[in-house]
Scaffold this active site. Structure first.
Site, short mmCIF file in Angstrom:
data_model
loop_
_atom_site.label_atom_id
_atom_site.label_comp_id
_atom_site.label_asym_id
_atom_site.label_seq_id
_atom_site.Cartn_x
_atom_site.Cartn_y
_atom_site.Cartn_z
N GLY A 106 -8.28 9.36 8.84
CA GLY A 106 -8.67 9.52 10.24
C GLY A 106 -9.74 10.56 10.48
CB ALA A 113 -8.07 7.47 3.86
N GLY A 114 -10.84 8.00 5.32
CA GLY A 114 -11.88 8.99 5.49
C GLY A 114 -13.25 8.45 5.86
CE LYS A 130 -3.27 2.59 2.70
NZ LYS A 130 -3.74 2.87 4.06
CG ASN A 187 -6.85 1.33 11.27
OD1 ASN A 187 -5.66 1.09 11.12
ND2 ASN A 187 -7.41 1.09 12.44
CB THR A 188 -9.69 5.93 12.37
OG1 THR A 188 -8.35 6.06 11.87
CG2 THR A 188 -9.80 6.73 13.65
#
Lengths: 257, 65
Positions: free
Chosen positions: A157, A184-185, A96, A206-207
């Site tokens: 994040g 992301a996001g 990645k 993830n977050t």
């Protein structure tokens, strides 16, 4: 499900391994997510506590595909060196590729990204580039050997969801045969469902799971949203309209006024 | 010889990267190495000579998004 460099995944859920309250909760979240890909990174190891070794055993036991990242790299050179180190440690061609260009947004440096992707693709890596929805950059990435594109939904994040739906829809339409991943996001499951409804092949997050009050439950919620969005796309959604159209038949309505 | 190991100054008698890893507790560990920002593959650690002032990075699997 579309192939990612020849690997067919059972679903479109790629899940990160950072920021969980504990290793046990991380493992539980992965079990309930059904995610088929785990993102990992490389960081400095201590010869005294060797924390990375315990983490590696935990990840290996998840029995998922490993996608190492180059998070935190700010130049093509740094990212390329990190990718070589990751390939040796994780024994995978997948990388990645992140080349960060701006600190507040963690927006990718797309110039460094294309350069690093070229070097790594030529050396046999299978690059998953963290990029923007810019079509020109996407074309350059494909030209240097990338077979997957990972545009951001919003800054890493942030949990803001899909900031530029128009751009992401255009990207899907422009590259109908390229596996596309929203990376992301994403903050809540409905945004993951939206990504899949746009025709994306996977979401990487993830977050949103790790920082939830109950990460394992949130992981399952995302799994259901991704499944729903995938099924909705297959089911071919209706066309949107600007004006109302009655769904109940008008013919046969009683004349009562 | 003085060098930087993961950003910390260390004094070592190790002449090769492989010897340094053994001396510093990394024996058998799943790690990747770089010296002065250049990747050093596992198979090359035994013949990679260290010099005073070298910057050695030893990285291991870690959580990531």
């Amino acid at each position: 499900m579309r192939d990612f460099y020849g690997t067919s995944l059972p679903n479109g859920f790629m899940l990160g391994t950072a920021q969980y309250p504990s290793p046990a909760i991380l493992a539980d979240a992965f079990k309930r997510s059904g995610a088929s890909v785990a993102t990992v990174s490389l960081r400095r190891e201590s010869g005294q506590n060797r924390a990375g070794q315990d983490f590696w055993e935990l990840i290996r036991d998840l029995n998922v595909h490993i996608l190492p990242n180059t998070a935190g790299c700010h130049s093509a050179r740094e990212a390329v060196t990190t990718a070589y180190m990751a390939r040796e440690v994780f024994d995978t061609k997948w990388i990645k590729l992140e080349v960060i260009g701006e600190e507040d947004t963690l927006q990718p440096d797309v110039f460094g990204l294309v350069e690093a992707a070229r070097i790594l693709s030529e050396d046999g890596f299978q690059v998953f580039p963290y990029t923007t929805e810019d079509l020109v950059v996407a074309d350059r990435l494909l030209n240097v050997g990338c077979e997957v594109l990972m545009p951001w939904g919003a800054p890493i994040g942030s949990g803001l969801g899909l900031n530029n739906v128009f751009g992401l829809r255009a990207m899907r339409a422009h590259f109908p045969d390229v596996p596309l991943v929203i990376d992301a996001g994403i903050g809540v499951p409905s945004q993951a469902a939206q990504a899949m409804e746009l025709g994306y092949d996977a979401v990487l997050l993830n977050t949103a799971v790790a920082k939830a009050g109950d990460p394992a439950a949130m992981a399952e919620a995302f799994a259901k949203a991704i499944e729903a969005g995938t099924l909705a796309t297959i089911a071919d959604p209706m066309e949107q309209r600007d004006m109302a159209e009655p769904s109940t038949p008008v013919i046969g309505k009683a004349f009562l006024s | 010889m003085k060098l930087q190991l993961n950003g910390t100054a260390v004094e070592t008698k190790a002449s090769t990267l492989a010897a340094l890893l053994d001396d510093e507790g990394f024996g058998g560990a799943k790690v990747a190495t770089a010296v002065n920002s250049e990747f050093v593959p596992e198979g090359m650690r035994g013949c990679h000579t260290l010099y005073d002032g070298d910057r050695v990075e030893v990285l291991a699997p870690m959580q990531g998004g």
